[in-house]
Write an enzyme that holds these catalytic residues in place. Sequence first.
Site, PDB file in Angstrom:
ATOM      1  N   GLU A 180      82.578  26.238  17.828  1.00  0.00           N
ATOM      2  CA  GLU A 180      82.302  26.944  16.581  1.00  0.00           C
ATOM      3  C   GLU A 180      83.210  26.344  15.517  1.00  0.00           C
ATOM      4  O   GLU A 180      84.439  26.409  15.625  1.00  0.00           O
ATOM      5  CB  GLU A 180      82.587  28.441  16.717  1.00  0.00           C
ATOM      6  N   ASP A 183      87.962  38.178   9.692  1.00  0.00           N
ATOM      7  CA  ASP A 183      89.018  37.319  10.216  1.00  0.00           C
ATOM      8  C   ASP A 183      90.379  37.977  10.090  1.00  0.00           C
ATOM      9  O   ASP A 183      90.735  38.530   9.039  1.00  0.00           O
ATOM     10  CB  ASP A 183      89.039  35.983   9.462  1.00  0.00           C
ATOM     11  N   TYR A 199      76.608  36.762  20.015  1.00  0.00           N
ATOM     12  CA  TYR A 199      78.056  36.906  19.933  1.00  0.00           C
ATOM     13  C   TYR A 199      78.371  38.399  19.979  1.00  0.00           C
ATOM     14  O   TYR A 199      78.043  39.138  19.060  1.00  0.00           O
ATOM     15  CB  TYR A 199      78.550  36.287  18.622  1.00  0.00           C
TER      16      TYR A 199
END
Length: 264
Positions: free
Chosen positions: A49, A60, A174
Amino acid sequence: MNAINDTFLKLKNAGEKGLVVYLTAGDPDFKSSLSYLRAAADGGADILEVGVPFSDPTADGPTIEAASRRALAGGMNVRKALELVHELQKTHSTPVVLFGYYNPFFRYGQTSLWKDARAAGVDGFLVVDLPYEEAGVAIDEMRKEGLCWIPLAAPTSGIGRIREFDRAGSGFMYLISVTGVTGVRDMFPPEMLSWSGKVKSAVTLPLAVGFGISTPEMARQAVRHADAAIVGSACVKIVERDGRSSRGPARLCQFVRSLKSALR
Protein backbone atom coordinates in the site's frame (compact mmCIF):
# COMPACT_ATOMS: atom_id res chain seq x y z
CA MET A 1 -6.89 -11.18 -13.82
CA ASN A 2 -5.90 -8.21 -11.65
CA ALA A 3 -2.65 -8.89 -9.78
CA ILE A 4 -4.33 -8.42 -6.39
CA ASN A 5 -6.92 -11.09 -7.16
CA ASP A 6 -4.19 -13.34 -8.50
CA THR A 7 -2.12 -12.89 -5.33
CA PHE A 8 -4.96 -13.90 -3.01
CA LEU A 9 -5.75 -16.90 -5.21
CA LYS A 10 -2.13 -18.06 -5.01
CA LEU A 11 -2.10 -17.58 -1.24
CA LYS A 12 -5.29 -19.59 -0.88
CA ASN A 13 -3.97 -22.41 -3.05
CA ALA A 14 -0.77 -22.47 -0.97
CA GLY A 15 -2.71 -22.49 2.31
CA GLU A 16 -0.91 -19.29 3.29
CA LYS A 17 -1.97 -15.98 4.81
CA GLY A 18 -1.04 -12.71 3.13
CA LEU A 19 0.91 -9.68 4.30
CA VAL A 20 0.06 -6.16 3.17
CA VAL A 21 2.65 -3.47 3.98
CA TYR A 22 1.85 0.25 4.03
CA LEU A 23 4.50 2.94 3.44
CA THR A 24 4.08 6.64 2.77
CA ALA A 25 5.21 7.72 -0.70
CA GLY A 26 8.14 10.13 -0.58
CA ASP A 27 9.13 9.48 3.04
CA PRO A 28 11.79 10.68 3.72
CA ASP A 29 12.51 11.47 0.04
CA PHE A 30 11.80 9.93 -3.37
CA LYS A 31 14.97 7.84 -3.64
CA SER A 32 14.85 6.54 -0.07
CA SER A 33 11.13 5.82 -0.34
CA LEU A 34 11.79 3.66 -3.39
CA SER A 35 14.47 1.76 -1.47
CA TYR A 36 12.09 1.09 1.43
CA LEU A 37 9.35 -0.12 -0.91
CA ARG A 38 11.79 -2.48 -2.60
CA ALA A 39 12.97 -3.71 0.80
CA ALA A 40 9.39 -4.45 1.89
CA ALA A 41 8.84 -6.44 -1.31
CA ASP A 42 12.12 -8.30 -0.80
CA GLY A 43 11.07 -9.11 2.76
CA GLY A 44 7.98 -10.93 1.52
CA ALA A 45 5.17 -8.38 1.39
CA ASP A 46 2.45 -9.83 -0.82
CA ILE A 47 0.87 -6.43 -1.52
CA LEU A 48 2.21 -2.90 -1.02
CA GLU A 49 0.00 0.00 0.00
CA VAL A 50 1.61 3.21 -1.19
CA GLY A 51 0.17 6.11 0.77
CA VAL A 52 -0.26 9.45 -0.96
CA PRO A 53 0.51 12.07 1.72
CA PHE A 54 -2.27 14.49 2.62
CA SER A 55 -2.22 17.54 4.89
CA ASP A 56 -5.59 16.93 6.58
CA PRO A 57 -6.00 13.20 7.27
CA THR A 58 -8.86 11.76 9.29
CA ALA A 59 -7.83 8.15 9.89
CA ASP A 60 -4.05 8.43 10.29
CA GLY A 61 -2.41 8.45 13.68
CA PRO A 62 0.68 10.49 14.66
CA THR A 63 3.22 8.19 13.03
CA ILE A 64 1.71 8.32 9.56
CA GLU A 65 0.77 12.00 9.97
CA ALA A 66 4.45 12.75 10.61
CA ALA A 67 5.44 10.68 7.57
CA SER A 68 3.01 12.67 5.44
CA ARG A 69 4.48 15.94 6.67
CA ARG A 70 7.99 14.78 5.78
CA ALA A 71 6.86 13.61 2.35
CA LEU A 72 4.90 16.79 1.60
CA ALA A 73 7.87 18.91 2.65
CA GLY A 74 9.90 17.00 0.08
CA GLY A 75 7.41 17.81 -2.68
CA MET A 76 5.57 14.48 -2.91
CA ASN A 77 2.19 14.58 -4.64
CA VAL A 78 -0.08 12.26 -6.64
CA ARG A 79 1.92 12.55 -9.86
CA LYS A 80 5.21 11.83 -8.12
CA ALA A 81 3.60 8.91 -6.26
CA LEU A 82 2.71 7.42 -9.65
CA GLU A 83 6.31 7.95 -10.76
CA LEU A 84 7.44 6.14 -7.61
CA VAL A 85 5.21 3.15 -8.40
CA HIS A 86 6.46 3.15 -11.99
CA GLU A 87 10.07 2.97 -10.78
CA LEU A 88 9.19 0.21 -8.33
CA GLN A 89 7.58 -1.87 -11.07
CA LYS A 90 10.82 -1.84 -13.04
CA THR A 91 12.36 -4.18 -10.46
CA HIS A 92 9.44 -5.74 -8.54
CA SER A 93 6.10 -7.20 -9.58
CA THR A 94 4.47 -6.90 -6.14
CA PRO A 95 0.87 -5.63 -6.51
CA VAL A 96 0.37 -2.01 -5.48
CA VAL A 97 -2.64 -0.31 -3.90
CA LEU A 98 -2.57 3.49 -4.00
CA PHE A 99 -3.88 4.57 -0.62
CA GLY A 100 -5.08 8.09 0.07
CA TYR A 101 -7.73 10.75 0.54
CA TYR A 102 -10.19 11.95 -2.05
CA ASN A 103 -9.16 15.61 -2.33
CA PRO A 104 -5.73 15.04 -3.98
CA PHE A 105 -7.25 12.45 -6.32
CA PHE A 106 -10.10 14.81 -7.24
CA ARG A 107 -7.72 17.67 -7.94
CA TYR A 108 -5.60 15.44 -10.14
CA GLY A 109 -8.67 14.59 -12.22
CA GLN A 110 -10.34 11.25 -11.68
CA THR A 111 -10.64 10.01 -15.25
CA SER A 112 -6.99 10.84 -15.92
CA LEU A 113 -5.91 9.39 -12.57
CA TRP A 114 -7.31 5.91 -13.14
CA LYS A 115 -5.69 5.72 -16.60
CA ASP A 116 -2.36 7.13 -15.43
CA ALA A 117 -2.33 4.89 -12.37
CA ARG A 118 -2.89 1.77 -14.42
CA ALA A 119 -0.12 2.82 -16.81
CA ALA A 120 2.22 3.35 -13.85
CA GLY A 121 1.56 -0.14 -12.48
CA VAL A 122 -1.05 0.52 -9.80
CA ASP A 123 -3.46 -2.39 -9.27
CA GLY A 124 -6.05 -0.84 -6.97
CA PHE A 125 -7.18 2.15 -4.92
CA LEU A 126 -8.22 2.63 -1.34
CA VAL A 127 -9.82 6.06 -0.84
CA VAL A 128 -10.25 6.56 2.88
CA ASP A 129 -12.84 9.33 2.94
CA LEU A 130 -14.92 8.56 -0.16
CA PRO A 131 -18.16 7.03 1.16
CA TYR A 132 -19.43 3.96 -0.64
CA GLU A 133 -22.72 5.73 -1.37
CA GLU A 134 -20.84 8.45 -3.30
CA ALA A 135 -18.24 6.27 -4.99
CA GLY A 136 -20.36 4.69 -7.74
CA VAL A 137 -18.94 6.59 -10.73
CA ALA A 138 -15.38 6.27 -9.47
CA ILE A 139 -15.79 2.52 -8.92
CA ASP A 140 -17.17 2.05 -12.43
CA GLU A 141 -14.30 4.03 -13.96
CA MET A 142 -11.70 2.10 -11.95
CA ARG A 143 -13.23 -1.17 -13.04
CA LYS A 144 -13.03 -0.14 -16.71
CA GLU A 145 -9.28 0.39 -16.25
CA GLY A 146 -8.87 -3.00 -14.58
CA LEU A 147 -8.28 -1.47 -11.15
CA CYS A 148 -9.63 -2.80 -7.86
CA TRP A 149 -11.66 -0.62 -5.52
CA ILE A 150 -10.69 -1.76 -2.03
CA PRO A 151 -13.59 -1.23 0.40
CA LEU A 152 -12.82 -0.14 3.95
CA ALA A 153 -15.01 -1.54 6.74
CA ALA A 154 -15.02 -0.31 10.34
CA PRO A 155 -16.43 -1.85 13.52
CA THR A 156 -19.23 0.73 13.21
CA SER A 157 -20.15 -0.12 9.60
CA GLY A 158 -22.79 -2.77 10.30
CA ILE A 159 -22.98 -6.14 8.58
CA GLY A 160 -25.71 -5.05 6.14
CA ARG A 161 -23.60 -2.17 4.83
CA ILE A 162 -20.48 -4.36 4.76
CA ARG A 163 -22.31 -6.78 2.47
CA GLU A 164 -22.93 -3.85 0.12
CA PHE A 165 -19.20 -3.02 0.18
CA ASP A 166 -18.48 -6.63 -0.61
CA ARG A 167 -20.71 -6.65 -3.69
CA ALA A 168 -19.21 -3.42 -5.04
CA GLY A 169 -15.56 -3.98 -4.15
CA SER A 170 -12.80 -6.10 -5.59
CA GLY A 171 -9.33 -7.27 -4.61
CA PHE A 172 -9.89 -7.51 -0.86
CA MET A 173 -11.74 -5.82 1.98
CA TYR A 174 -9.73 -3.76 4.45
CA LEU A 175 -11.16 -4.47 7.90
CA ILE A 176 -10.31 -1.90 10.56
CA SER A 177 -9.66 -3.76 13.79
CA VAL A 178 -10.50 -0.90 16.17
CA THR A 179 -12.37 2.38 16.30
CA GLY A 180 -9.95 5.28 16.15
CA VAL A 181 -6.87 6.04 14.08
CA THR A 182 -3.84 4.14 12.87
CA GLY A 183 -0.92 3.53 15.20
CA VAL A 184 1.14 0.87 16.90
CA ARG A 185 -0.70 -0.98 19.67
CA ASP A 186 0.30 -3.68 22.15
CA MET A 187 -2.81 -5.80 21.71
CA PHE A 188 -6.16 -6.01 19.97
CA PRO A 189 -9.40 -5.23 21.78
CA PRO A 190 -11.00 -8.43 23.08
CA GLU A 191 -13.89 -8.24 20.62
CA MET A 192 -11.68 -8.05 17.52
CA LEU A 193 -11.50 -11.79 16.82
CA SER A 194 -15.24 -12.35 17.05
CA TRP A 195 -15.81 -9.22 14.94
CA SER A 196 -13.46 -10.37 12.18
CA GLY A 197 -15.03 -13.83 12.24
CA LYS A 198 -18.50 -12.33 11.84
CA VAL A 199 -17.37 -10.21 8.88
CA LYS A 200 -15.53 -13.11 7.26
CA SER A 201 -18.69 -15.21 7.27
CA ALA A 202 -20.65 -12.37 5.63
CA VAL A 203 -18.37 -11.48 2.69
CA THR A 204 -16.92 -13.12 -0.39
CA LEU A 205 -13.87 -10.87 -0.84
CA PRO A 206 -10.60 -11.82 0.86
CA LEU A 207 -10.44 -10.12 4.25
CA ALA A 208 -7.38 -8.17 5.42
CA VAL A 209 -7.19 -6.84 8.98
CA GLY A 210 -5.33 -3.62 9.76
CA PHE A 211 -4.77 -0.84 12.34
CA GLY A 212 -2.43 -1.42 15.26
CA ILE A 213 -0.49 -4.54 14.23
CA SER A 214 3.04 -4.11 15.56
CA THR A 215 4.51 -7.61 16.02
CA PRO A 216 4.60 -10.98 14.27
CA GLU A 217 2.40 -12.42 17.02
CA MET A 218 -0.26 -9.75 16.49
CA ALA A 219 -0.11 -10.41 12.75
CA ARG A 220 -0.72 -14.10 13.46
CA GLN A 221 -3.70 -13.24 15.68
CA ALA A 222 -5.13 -10.90 13.05
CA VAL A 223 -5.43 -13.64 10.44
CA ARG A 224 -7.19 -16.20 12.63
CA HIS A 225 -10.42 -15.45 10.74
CA ALA A 226 -8.93 -13.34 7.94
CA ASP A 227 -6.84 -13.81 4.82
CA ALA A 228 -4.18 -11.18 5.39
CA ALA A 229 -2.68 -8.79 7.93
CA ILE A 230 -1.98 -5.14 7.12
CA VAL A 231 0.98 -3.49 8.83
CA GLY A 232 1.57 0.23 8.45
CA SER A 233 2.69 2.34 11.40
CA ALA A 234 5.19 -0.24 12.65
CA CYS A 235 6.89 -0.15 9.24
CA VAL A 236 6.71 3.63 8.97
CA LYS A 237 8.35 3.82 12.41
CA ILE A 238 11.44 2.17 10.93
CA VAL A 239 11.53 4.77 8.17
CA GLU A 240 11.09 7.52 10.78
CA ARG A 241 13.96 6.18 12.87
CA ASP A 242 16.45 5.32 10.13
CA GLY A 243 15.50 7.87 7.47
CA ARG A 244 18.07 8.08 4.69
CA SER A 245 20.49 5.70 6.42
CA SER A 246 21.53 2.73 4.31
CA ARG A 247 20.65 0.53 7.31
CA GLY A 248 16.97 1.48 7.14
CA PRO A 249 15.82 -0.62 4.16
CA ALA A 250 17.70 -3.65 5.51
CA ARG A 251 15.99 -3.28 8.89
CA LEU A 252 12.61 -2.94 7.23
CA CYS A 253 13.27 -6.01 5.10
CA GLN A 254 14.16 -8.00 8.21
CA PHE A 255 11.03 -6.85 10.05
CA VAL A 256 8.76 -7.64 7.10
CA ARG A 257 10.39 -11.05 6.82
CA SER A 258 9.58 -11.75 10.47
CA LEU A 259 5.94 -10.77 9.90
CA LYS A 260 5.62 -12.93 6.83
CA SER A 261 7.24 -15.88 8.60
CA ALA A 262 4.59 -15.67 11.32
CA LEU A 263 1.84 -15.97 8.71
CA ARG A 264 3.11 -19.15 7.06
